[in-house]
Design a protein around this motif. Structure first.
Motif, PDB file in Angstrom:
ATOM      1  N   SER A 114       0.814  -1.146  -0.006  1.00 18.93           N
ATOM      2  CA  SER A 114      -0.041   0.255  -0.114  1.00 18.93           C
ATOM      3  C   SER A 114       0.860   1.297   0.087  1.00 18.93           C
ATOM      4  N   PHE A 115       2.075   1.304   0.688  1.00 20.22           N
ATOM      5  CA  PHE A 115       2.841   2.462   0.770  1.00 20.22           C
ATOM      6  C   PHE A 115       3.390   2.675  -0.430  1.00 20.22           C
ATOM      7  N   CYS A 116       4.133   1.586  -1.063  1.00 26.58           N
ATOM      8  CA  CYS A 116       4.908   1.805  -2.405  1.00 26.58           C
ATOM      9  C   CYS A 116       3.905   1.987  -3.709  1.00 26.58           C
ATOM     10  N   SER A 117       2.791   1.751  -3.391  1.00 24.53           N
ATOM     11  CA  SER A 117       1.690   1.996  -4.648  1.00 24.53           C
ATOM     12  C   SER A 117       1.364   3.429  -4.823  1.00 24.53           C
ATOM     13  N   GLY A 118       1.789   4.380  -3.781  1.00 22.22           N
ATOM     14  CA  GLY A 118       1.249   5.561  -4.045  1.00 22.22           C
ATOM     15  C   GLY A 118       2.227   6.637  -3.037  1.00 22.22           C
ATOM     16  N   PRO A 119       1.898   6.463  -1.743  1.00 23.47           N
ATOM     17  CA  PRO A 119       2.525   7.491  -0.731  1.00 23.47           C
ATOM     18  C   PRO A 119       4.362   7.418  -0.775  1.00 23.47           C
ATOM     19  N   GLY A 120       4.524   6.110  -1.605  1.00 22.24           N
ATOM     20  CA  GLY A 120       6.096   5.973  -1.476  1.00 22.24           C
ATOM     21  C   GLY A 120       6.875   6.839  -2.428  1.00 22.24           C
ATOM     22  N   GLY A 121       6.199   7.545  -3.478  1.00 22.66           N
ATOM     23  CA  GLY A 121       6.885   8.041  -4.476  1.00 22.66           C
ATOM     24  C   GLY A 121       6.117   9.358  -4.990  1.00 22.66           C
ATOM     25  N   ILE A 122       4.902   9.481  -4.681  1.00 18.83           N
ATOM     26  CA  ILE A 122       3.990  10.885  -5.207  1.00 18.83           C
ATOM     27  C   ILE A 122       4.475  11.999  -4.535  1.00 18.83           C
ATOM     28  N   PRO A 123       4.755  12.087  -3.208  1.00 22.00           N
ATOM     29  CA  PRO A 123       4.929  13.165  -2.580  1.00 22.00           C
ATOM     30  C   PRO A 123       6.335  14.128  -3.296  1.00 22.00           C
ATOM     31  N   PHE A 124       6.994  13.333  -3.826  1.00 18.99           N
ATOM     32  CA  PHE A 124       8.147  14.091  -4.728  1.00 18.99           C
ATOM     33  C   PHE A 124       7.863  14.684  -6.132  1.00 18.99           C
ATOM     34  N   ILE A 125       6.725  13.936  -6.642  1.00 22.44           N
ATOM     35  CA  ILE A 125       6.141  14.419  -8.006  1.00 22.44           C
ATOM     36  C   ILE A 125       5.417  15.517  -7.636  1.00 22.44           C
ATOM     37  N   LEU A 126       4.733  15.688  -6.477  1.00 18.85           N
ATOM     38  CA  LEU A 126       3.504  16.748  -5.967  1.00 18.85           C
ATOM     39  C   LEU A 126       4.561  17.893  -5.837  1.00 18.85           C
ATOM     40  N   THR A 127       5.736  17.802  -5.240  1.00 19.99           N
ATOM     41  CA  THR A 127       6.428  19.002  -5.074  1.00 19.99           C
ATOM     42  C   THR A 127       6.904  19.833  -6.307  1.00 19.99           C
ATOM     43  N   GLY A 128       7.012  18.972  -7.249  1.00 17.18           N
ATOM     44  CA  GLY A 128       7.700  19.429  -8.479  1.00 17.18           C
ATOM     45  C   GLY A 128       6.471  20.182  -9.139  1.00 17.18           C
ATOM     46  N   GLU A 129       5.413  19.444  -9.234  1.00 12.45           N
ATOM     47  CA  GLU A 129       4.291  20.042  -9.984  1.00 12.45           C
ATOM     48  C   GLU A 129       3.439  21.263  -9.498  1.00 12.45           C
ATOM     49  N   PHE A 130       3.493  21.659  -8.063  1.00 10.53           N
ATOM     50  CA  PHE A 130       2.786  22.455  -7.466  1.00 10.53           C
ATOM     51  C   PHE A 130       3.281  24.032  -7.640  1.00 10.53           C
ATOM     52  N   PHE A 131       4.676  23.845  -7.719  1.00  6.39           N
ATOM     53  CA  PHE A 131       5.402  25.274  -7.742  1.00  6.39           C
ATOM     54  C   PHE A 131       6.013  25.711  -9.249  1.00  6.39           C
ATOM     55  N   GLN A 132       6.177  26.834  -9.469  1.00  4.31           N
ATOM     56  CA  GLN A 132       6.681  27.358 -10.783  1.00  4.31           C
ATOM     57  C   GLN A 132       8.293  27.285 -10.712  1.00  4.31           C
ATOM     58  N   GLN A 133       8.663  27.601 -11.959  1.00  6.73           N
ATOM     59  CA  GLN A 133      10.487  27.569 -11.697  1.00  6.73           C
ATOM     60  C   GLN A 133      10.982  28.352 -10.654  1.00  6.73           C
TER      61      GLN A 133
END
Length: 582
Positions: free
Chosen positions: A451-470
Motif C-alpha cells: 500500500s505504501f509503495c503503490s502511492g505514498p512512497g513516490g508521489i510526494p516527490f512528484i507533487l512538490t515539482g508540480e505545485f510550484f513554478q520554476q
C-alpha cells in the motif's frame, strides 16, 4: 449531414477554444454561397478569414479530430534519451538512498564487534554497553542529519550548476563516503564509518531534491507522473539490493562486510560517466540561463522530434509572467499567500511519508516471522519478500499513475495502510491464541508495504515539482526535504519510546496518522495529472483566496484564464454579410 437545399454541411470549429465550445455548420462549397450564409462562428466573434485560409484551418482541424481529441497529444513525445536520463539519474541517486537504508541491517553485529575491538585496542578495556549503543545510534541516525544538510545545500548548488551538474557533483560525495566506510575496518577507525554515513546522508539529501526536479523538468506532462515514479522505484530497488547483498552467502559475512559499503561507488561511477552525454534540463536552460538554442536542442533530444516550438512557448509564457521575479527564498515562499495551501500540502505529504509507520514494520518483521515458525537462519531470506513486494508495488504505481491519477493513489495508499495497521494490531495482540494468526500478521505486513509503495512512497516527490513554478521550485524542495529528513530523524528517535510504552498498540498511532493524511488529501488535494502549472494554480486559487498569475499555457486550449465579452451576434452577422468574408 445536409443543409438548406440538400447541400452538404461542413463543420467549422471556432479557433478560440477559451471562449467558445460550438462547432458551426455551413453549406459547402463555402465560396459559392451568398455573403450572409458564409459565417461560421458568428456567435463567438471569430476573426474573419478568406476561403483559402478557412480551408487550411479546416483541414488542420479535420486532421486533428481524426487523430484524436483536439488539444491533446496522441503520439508519444519522448525518446530513448529521456528514458536513459531518468534511469541513469535514478541509479546514481535514489538507488543509493534506498541502498543505504537497508545496508546497515545485515552486518549490525559485525559492526558493533568492530567498534568494541577498536575501543579496546585504544583504551585497553572493552567498550561500555551504553557507549556502544550510543555509537550505534549515532551511526544510524547521522544519515538523516546529513540528509538535512544536503537538502539545505541544493538551492545554492542548483542555482550555480543546474540540475544535471548538481547530480554529477553529488557523485563526489557518494564516492568519498564509499571509500571512507569501506576502508574503516582496515584502518581500525570506526569514526571513518560514522563520517562516511554522514557524507552519504548529504548525498541522499541532494539527490532526493535535485533528481525529482530534473525529472519533472525534462518530462512531457503526459508521462510526468510515470517518470517521476522512477525515483520511488529505484529507492525500492536499492532497499532490495541491500537486502540481497547482505545475505551471508554474498557480502554479509564478518570478513566481507566492508565491501557492502564499497559497492556504493559503483552506481555513482556509472552516473558520472553516463550523465555528461545527456542534456541539461531545458526549462533550467531557458528560464534561468536564457539559452533558447540550448533549450531547444535539449527538448529535441528528450522528446525525439524536431518541432519543439510548443514546449519552448510553454516555458517562455511562464518566463514572461515572471520576468521580474528572482529565485524565491524559503522565507518568501512561506510568506506567499498565492501558494499557501501548496506549501501546507507538501508539508503534510512529506510528514505522512515518514510518519506513516513503515519504519516500525521493519522493527517487527523478524519477531513476527519467528513466531510464525520460520527458523531464525531462514528469516533473512523470507525478509527478501518485503523488498520484492516494495519493488513490484512501486513499478505498478508507475504504470497506472497516469491512468488513475495522483489523488486516488495517495488516498487509497494511506487509507489501506490505516486499515491494515488496525488489523495488524489485532493479530499481534492475539497471536499467541491460535497457531495461524502469525501468518495473518505476515500478510498484513506485506499489504502495508504494498500500500505504501503503490502511492505514498513516490508521489510526494512528484507533487512538490508540480505545485510550484520554476522560480519557486528550489525553495519548495528545500521545505519538502527538511520536513522529510526531520520526520525521519524524529521517527528514529521517538519510536523506541513509543514501542516501549504501547507495545503492539503503537501501530494505532500510525493508523491514525495515515487516516488523517487520507482525509486531508480527500478535501484539499486537487488532481494534477496531465495538468499545467497554471491549471494546478487555479485549482488552489479559491482555497488560497488569491488569483493565480495569467500564465496561459498554449498547450492547454481548454484552460479558462480570462473571458472576453462576446460580441453581439446580430452586429457580427451584419459585418460578415457586409464584408462578404468568413
Amino acid at each position: 449531414m445536409t443543409g438548406n437545399g440538400g447541400k452538404p454541411m461542413v463543420p467549422v470549429s471556432c479557433s478560440d477554444k477559451t471562449d467558445c465550445r460550438i462547432s458551426c455548420q455551413v453549406p459547402a462549397p463555402l465560396w459559392t454561397l451568398p455573403p450572409a450564409q458564409r459565417c461560421p462562428g458568428m456567435a463567438c466573434g471569430q476573426r474573419s478569414m478568406d476561403s483559402r485560409a478557412w480551408a487550411h484551418t479546416g483541414a488542420a482541424e479535420h486532421g486533428r479530430t481524426r487523430r484524436g481529441t483536439p488539444g491533446r497529444r496522441t503520439r508519444k513525445d519522448w525518446s530513448c534519451s529521456l528514458i536513459v536520463a531518468s534511469l541513469v539519474g535514478a541509479f546514481g541517486s535514489s538507488f543509493l538512498y534506498g541502498y543505504n537504508l537497508s545496508v546497515v541491517n545485515a552486518p549490525t553485529r559485525y559492526i558493533k564487534s568492530f567498534y568494541n575491538e577498536s575501543w579496546e585496542r585504544r583504551h585497553g578495556h572493552p567498550i561500555d554497553p551504553d557507549t556502544l549503543t550510543l555509537l550505534w545510534s549515532v551511526t544510524v541516525s547521522i544519515f538523516a542529519i546529513g540528509g538535512l544538510v544536503g537538502t539545505l545545500m541544493v538551492k545554492l548548488i542548483g542555482k550555480v550548476l543546474g540540475r544535471k551538474y548538481t547530480l554529477l557533483v553529488n557523485n563526489g560525495f557518494a564516492i568519498s563516503a564509499a571509500l571512507l566506510m569501506a576502508c574503516s575496518f582496515q584502518a581500525g577507525a570506526f569514526e571513518m564509518l560514522i563520517v562516511g554515513r554522514f557524507i552519504m546522508g548529504v548525498d541522499g539529501g541532494i539527490a532526493l531534491s535535485a533528481l525529482p526536479m530534473y525529472l519533472n523538468e525534462i518530462s512531457p506532462k503526459e508521462i510526468r507522473g510515470s517518470l517521476g515514479q522512477v525515483t520511488a522505484i529505484f529507492i525500492c530497488i536499492g532497499v532490495f539490493a541491500g537486502q540481497v547483498l547482505g545475505l551471508p552467502e554474498l557480502l554479509g559475512k564478518e570478513s566481507t562486510w566492508p565491501y557492502l559499503f564499497g559497492v556504493i561507488a559503483v552506481p555513482a561511477l556509472v552516473q558520472l560517466v553516463s550523465l555528461p552525454f545527456l542534456p541539461e534540463s531545458p526549462r533550467y536552460l531557458l528560464f534561468e540561463k536564457h539559452d533558447q538554442a540550448g533549450a531547444e536542442k535539449a527538448f529535441q533530444t528528450f522528446l525525439g522530434k524536431e518541432n519543439v516550438s510548443r514546449e519552448v512557448e510553454e516555458v517562455l509564457m511562464e518566463s514572461r509572467v515572471q520576468r521580474n521575479i528572482h529565485l524565491v527564498s524559503v522565507l518568501e515562499l512561506l510568506r506567499s499567500p498565492s501558494v499557501r495551501w501548496q506549501v501546507i500540502t507538501v508539508v503534510v505529504t512529506m510528514a505522512c511519508y515518514q510518519l506513516c509507520g513503515l519504519n516500525a514494520i521493519w522493527f517487527y518483521t523478524n519477531s513476527i516471522f519467528g513466531k510464525a515458525g520460520i527458523p531464525p537462519e531462514k528469516i533473512p531470506y523470507i525478509t527478501l519478500s518485503t523488498g520484492g513486494i516494495e519493488t513490484l508495488a512501486a513499478i505498478f504505481s508507475g504504470l497506472v499513475i497516469e491512468r488513475l491519477g495522483r489523488r486516488p493513489l495517495l488516498m487509497g495508499g494511506f487509507g489501506m495502510m490505516a486499515l491494515f495497521f488496525g488489523i495488524l494490531t489485532i493479530t499481534l495482540t492475539l497471536q499467541d491464541h491460535a497457531p495461524g494468526i502469525p501468518y495473518l500478521s505476515i500478510i498484513c505486513i506485506l499489504a502495508i508495504i504494498a500500500s505504501f509503495c503503490s502511492g505514498p512512497g513516490g508521489i510526494p516527490f512528484i507533487l512538490t515539482g508540480e505545485f510550484f513554478q520554476q522560480s519557486q521550485r528550489s525553495a519548495a524542495f528545500i521545505i519538502a526535504g527538511t520536513v522529510n529528513w526531520l520526520s525521519n530523524f524524529a521517527v528514529g528517535l521517538l519510536f523506541p519510546f513509543i514501542q516501549k510504552s504501547l507495545d503492539t498498540y503503537c501501530f494505532l498511532v500510525f493508523a491514525a496518522i495515515c487516516l488523517a493524511g487520507a482525509v486531508y488529501f480527500y478535501f484539499v488535494l486537487p488532481e494534477t495529472k496531465n495538468r499545467t502549472h497554471a491549471e494546478i494554480s487555479q485549482a488552489f486559487a479559491k482555497r488560497n483566496k488569491t488569483h493565480p498569475p495569467d500564465n496561459i499555457d498554449p498547450a492547454a486550449p481548454d484552460t479558462k484564464v480570462t473571458r472576453r465579452p462576446e460580441p453581439d451576434p446580430t452586429s457580427t452577422r451584419d459585418n460578415y454579410a457586409k464584408n462578404g468574408v468568413v
